[in-house]
Write a protein that holds these residues in place. Structure first.
Motif, PDB file in Angstrom:
ATOM      1  N   UNK A   1      47.022  28.829  93.081  1.00  0.00           N
ATOM      2  CA  UNK A   1      48.400  28.567  93.492  1.00  0.00           C
ATOM      3  C   UNK A   1      49.285  28.086  92.345  1.00  0.00           C
ATOM      4  N   UNK A   2      48.678  27.672  91.219  1.00  0.00           N
ATOM      5  CA  UNK A   2      49.436  27.238  90.047  1.00  0.00           C
ATOM      6  C   UNK A   2      49.609  28.367  89.035  1.00  0.00           C
ATOM      7  N   UNK A   3      49.202  29.586  89.414  1.00  0.00           N
ATOM      8  CA  UNK A   3      49.251  30.794  88.590  1.00  0.00           C
ATOM      9  C   UNK A   3      48.230  30.794  87.461  1.00  0.00           C
ATOM     10  N   UNK A   4      47.237  29.910  87.526  1.00  0.00           N
ATOM     11  CA  UNK A   4      46.135  29.966  86.575  1.00  0.00           C
ATOM     12  C   UNK A   4      45.277  31.174  86.919  1.00  0.00           C
ATOM     13  N   UNK A   5      44.941  31.967  85.926  1.00  0.00           N
ATOM     14  CA  UNK A   5      44.132  33.160  86.146  1.00  0.00           C
ATOM     15  C   UNK A   5      42.663  32.779  86.012  1.00  0.00           C
ATOM     16  N   UNK A   6      41.873  33.222  86.979  1.00  0.00           N
ATOM     17  CA  UNK A   6      40.448  32.920  87.003  1.00  0.00           C
ATOM     18  C   UNK A   6      39.695  34.233  86.814  1.00  0.00           C
TER      19      UNK A   6
ATOM     20  N   UNK B   1      48.220  34.918  99.115  1.00  0.00           N
ATOM     21  CA  UNK B   1      48.282  33.899 100.164  1.00  0.00           C
ATOM     22  C   UNK B   1      49.653  33.246 100.217  1.00  0.00           C
ATOM     23  N   UNK B   2      49.997  32.602 101.332  1.00  0.00           N
ATOM     24  CA  UNK B   2      51.293  31.927 101.441  1.00  0.00           C
ATOM     25  C   UNK B   2      51.540  30.902 100.330  1.00  0.00           C
ATOM     26  N   UNK B   3      50.476  30.284  99.782  1.00  0.00           N
ATOM     27  CA  UNK B   3      50.677  29.300  98.709  1.00  0.00           C
ATOM     28  C   UNK B   3      50.864  29.945  97.345  1.00  0.00           C
ATOM     29  N   UNK B   4      50.862  31.287  97.269  1.00  0.00           N
ATOM     30  CA  UNK B   4      51.077  31.994  96.010  1.00  0.00           C
ATOM     31  C   UNK B   4      49.799  32.415  95.300  1.00  0.00           C
ATOM     32  N   UNK B   5      48.663  31.883  95.720  1.00  0.00           N
ATOM     33  CA  UNK B   5      47.385  32.272  95.107  1.00  0.00           C
ATOM     34  C   UNK B   5      47.080  33.727  95.464  1.00  0.00           C
TER      35      UNK B   5
END
Length: 146
Positions: free
Chosen positions: A34-39, A80-84
């Protein structure tokens, strides 16, 4: 081994750029929190892969009988709704909810949280990480998670 995370400061990609990154690097399983960190997750081992296909096949067989929705394997990504942008090992979405999504959105990382998700824990996954991911699914509208 924990997945490698690329933090926002080094990779603040738009949703379109992230989709292109995933499309051009199909050998790597990417997710975005959700913080736009790429995994980045490496391919699974043979035993984990066998578990993934077995559980997806069981879900698909159930849906084939009852025809209540759509089943997805681990390569499907969902916004997802949280941006993830996450990809469960197997998932299911009701027919009614799936019909409401535009064709264009279905061809991308659909903006929907599955109704049901399955996450298979491999040897390299930490229980803490798995619990956090399952909580995220539930917080974003998933009705049942295994």
């Amino acid at each position: 081994m924990e997945p490698i995370a690329i933090h926002t400061e080094t990779a603040n990609l738009t949703e379109e750029q992230f989709f292109l990154l995933c499309s051009e690097n199909k050998e790597i399983r990417f997710e975005r929190d959700k913080h736009k960190n790429i995994i980045m997750n490496s391919p699974t081992g043979a035993l984990t892969s066998s578990s993934h296909i077995e559980i997806a096949a069981q879900l698909r067989n159930w849906n084939y009988v009852y025809k209540l929705g759509k089943v997805f394997d681990s390569s499907a990504g969902f916004t997802l709704p949280n941006g993830a942008i996450r990809n469960p090992d197997a998932s299911w979405i009701s027919k009614e909810r799936w019909k409401k999504i535009s064709q264009e959105d279905k061809e991308r990382f659909a903006h929907i949280c599955p109704d049901f998700v399955i996450e298979v824990k491999s040897k390299t996954d930490s229980l803490k990480q798995q619990k956090e991911k399952m909580l995220e699914w539930l917080e974003n509208g998933c009705k049942l998670g295994w």
